[in-house]
Structure formats: C-alpha cells, structure tokens
Design a protein around this motif. Structure first.
Motif, PDB file in Angstrom:
ATOM      1  N   GLY A 223      23.319  61.500  37.641  1.00  0.00           N
ATOM      2  CA  GLY A 223      24.685  61.198  38.048  1.00  0.00           C
ATOM      3  C   GLY A 223      25.579  60.699  36.936  1.00  0.00           C
ATOM      4  N   LEU A 224      25.246  59.563  36.393  1.00  0.00           N
ATOM      5  CA  LEU A 224      26.117  58.912  35.424  1.00  0.00           C
ATOM      6  C   LEU A 224      26.376  59.768  34.196  1.00  0.00           C
ATOM      7  N   THR A 225      25.347  60.349  33.628  1.00  0.00           N
ATOM      8  CA  THR A 225      25.513  61.134  32.407  1.00  0.00           C
ATOM      9  C   THR A 225      26.153  62.500  32.659  1.00  0.00           C
ATOM     10  N   ARG A 226      26.311  62.872  33.919  1.00  0.00           N
ATOM     11  CA  ARG A 226      26.892  64.183  34.251  1.00  0.00           C
ATOM     12  C   ARG A 226      28.265  64.062  34.911  1.00  0.00           C
ATOM     13  N   SER A 227      28.902  62.894  34.730  1.00  0.00           N
ATOM     14  CA  SER A 227      30.193  62.649  35.373  1.00  0.00           C
ATOM     15  C   SER A 227      31.299  62.470  34.343  1.00  0.00           C
ATOM     16  N   ARG A 228      32.485  62.959  34.695  1.00  0.00           N
ATOM     17  CA  ARG A 228      33.639  62.843  33.810  1.00  0.00           C
ATOM     18  C   ARG A 228      34.229  61.436  33.819  1.00  0.00           C
TER      19      ARG A 228
ATOM     20  N   PHE B 280      34.152  57.296  35.662  1.00  0.00           N
ATOM     21  CA  PHE B 280      33.376  56.232  36.291  1.00  0.00           C
ATOM     22  C   PHE B 280      34.340  55.450  37.167  1.00  0.00           C
ATOM     23  N   LEU B 281      34.111  55.451  38.469  1.00  0.00           N
ATOM     24  CA  LEU B 281      34.959  54.734  39.411  1.00  0.00           C
ATOM     25  C   LEU B 281      34.155  53.576  39.989  1.00  0.00           C
ATOM     26  N   ALA B 282      34.551  52.362  39.622  1.00  0.00           N
ATOM     27  CA  ALA B 282      33.826  51.168  40.069  1.00  0.00           C
ATOM     28  C   ALA B 282      34.642  50.427  41.115  1.00  0.00           C
ATOM     29  N   PHE B 283      34.015  50.108  42.225  1.00  0.00           N
ATOM     30  CA  PHE B 283      34.613  49.285  43.262  1.00  0.00           C
ATOM     31  C   PHE B 283      34.205  47.843  42.959  1.00  0.00           C
ATOM     32  N   VAL B 284      35.056  47.164  42.209  1.00  0.00           N
ATOM     33  CA  VAL B 284      34.750  45.847  41.655  1.00  0.00           C
ATOM     34  C   VAL B 284      34.949  44.754  42.699  1.00  0.00           C
ATOM     35  N   SER B 285      33.973  43.867  42.795  1.00  0.00           N
ATOM     36  CA  SER B 285      34.018  42.746  43.733  1.00  0.00           C
ATOM     37  C   SER B 285      33.026  41.690  43.255  1.00  0.00           C
ATOM     38  N   PRO B 286      33.040  40.505  43.849  1.00  0.00           N
ATOM     39  CA  PRO B 286      32.012  39.518  43.476  1.00  0.00           C
ATOM     40  C   PRO B 286      30.592  40.039  43.707  1.00  0.00           C
ATOM     41  N   SER B 287      30.371  40.762  44.797  1.00  0.00           N
ATOM     42  CA  SER B 287      29.016  41.276  45.047  1.00  0.00           C
ATOM     43  C   SER B 287      28.655  42.396  44.076  1.00  0.00           C
ATOM     44  N   TYR B 288      29.661  43.095  43.546  1.00  0.00           N
ATOM     45  CA  TYR B 288      29.405  44.136  42.550  1.00  0.00           C
ATOM     46  C   TYR B 288      28.761  43.514  41.311  1.00  0.00           C
TER      47      TYR B 288
ATOM     48  N   ILE C 231      30.533  57.275  41.335  1.00  0.00           N
ATOM     49  CA  ILE C 231      30.951  56.161  42.171  1.00  0.00           C
ATOM     50  C   ILE C 231      29.959  55.014  42.011  1.00  0.00           C
ATOM     51  N   SER C 232      30.463  53.874  41.552  1.00  0.00           N
ATOM     52  CA  SER C 232      29.643  52.680  41.377  1.00  0.00           C
ATOM     53  C   SER C 232      30.173  51.601  42.315  1.00  0.00           C
ATOM     54  N   TYR C 233      29.296  51.090  43.167  1.00  0.00           N
ATOM     55  CA  TYR C 233      29.725  50.122  44.178  1.00  0.00           C
ATOM     56  C   TYR C 233      28.529  49.309  44.633  1.00  0.00           C
ATOM     57  N   SER C 234      28.819  48.163  45.206  1.00  0.00           N
ATOM     58  CA  SER C 234      27.775  47.342  45.804  1.00  0.00           C
ATOM     59  C   SER C 234      27.589  47.771  47.254  1.00  0.00           C
ATOM     60  N   ARG C 235      26.367  47.990  47.657  1.00  0.00           N
ATOM     61  CA  ARG C 235      26.094  48.368  49.054  1.00  0.00           C
ATOM     62  C   ARG C 235      26.677  47.340  50.025  1.00  0.00           C
ATOM     63  N   ALA C 236      26.691  46.073  49.611  1.00  0.00           N
ATOM     64  CA  ALA C 236      27.219  45.010  50.472  1.00  0.00           C
ATOM     65  C   ALA C 236      28.699  45.218  50.788  1.00  0.00           C
ATOM     66  N   ASP C 237      29.424  45.896  49.905  1.00  0.00           N
ATOM     67  CA  ASP C 237      30.855  46.107  50.110  1.00  0.00           C
ATOM     68  C   ASP C 237      31.171  47.309  50.994  1.00  0.00           C
TER      69      ASP C 237
END
Length: 115
Positions: A69-74, A76-84, A14-20
C-alpha cells in the motif's frame, strides 16, 4: 529502488486510527471523496489503499501495509487525532511515508493531514 509511475497503483494511502472510525465517518468521507473525484476527473475512479484489518503485529504491517500500500501510493492522507498519534502502527506509517519522501527528495509534497 526508484519508484516509477507504473509502480504507483493507488492515488491515496489512507492512514487512520481504527478508534476514530467507530461510527464509520472515515468510510463515509472516503465514499464522498471518491464520488466527487469521479465527477471532476471525467469518470475516473479514485483508487485508494484503505486497510480495514486490525494489525496485531508488525510482520503484517510490513508485508501488507507497507509493501502493498504505502510504497505504491501517490499521496498519503492521514486522519490526524490524539488516538492517531497514540497508535504505534499509525506513527510507523507516518514515519515510513516521511522516510520515503526524503528518499525521493519530495518532502511534504505527498502528505495531506485531515483534522
């Protein structure tokens, strides 16, 4: 190094901006996703890497986020936004995933943006 199925610990990174996630909506989304996954997978729990810590330096990012995390994941789910995309850490995660996919010759097979 070639990534094998046994090395993949997580279904999702899970990839996301904390601000979101200030109101907790990403947390709620992931809880709902996990519940739905369990219903449609015969009861198997969804395993995802979801770092909730603030990242203040890239040393933490490399050791904790990338290596564990990243290298051990099948996927990549990104919550895309301007803050991302305003976040250096988020851009670094995105770039690292793309680099990993290029190395594995599976470009765009494991990324899913959520707007």
């Amino acid at each position: 190094m070639r990534i094998t199925e046994s090395m993949l610990e997580y279904d999702l990174f899970i990839s996301y901006s904390r601000a979101d996630n200030g109101s907790g909506w990403i947390n709620r989304f992931l809880e709902t996703l996990a519940d739905e996954h369990q219903k449609f997978s015969g009861g198997r729990s969804l395993k995802y890497f979801f770092d909730r810590d603030d990242i203040e330096n890239f040393a933490h990012w490399r050791s904790e986020i990338f290596n564990k995390g990243l290298t051990r994941s099948r996927l990549f789910l990104a919550f895309v936004s301007p803050s991302y995309f305003a976040s250096e850490v988020c851009r670094q995660e995105w770039r690292a995933w793309i680099d990993q996919e290029i190395a594995l010759h599976v470009l765009s097979s494991g990324a899913a943006p959520i707007y």
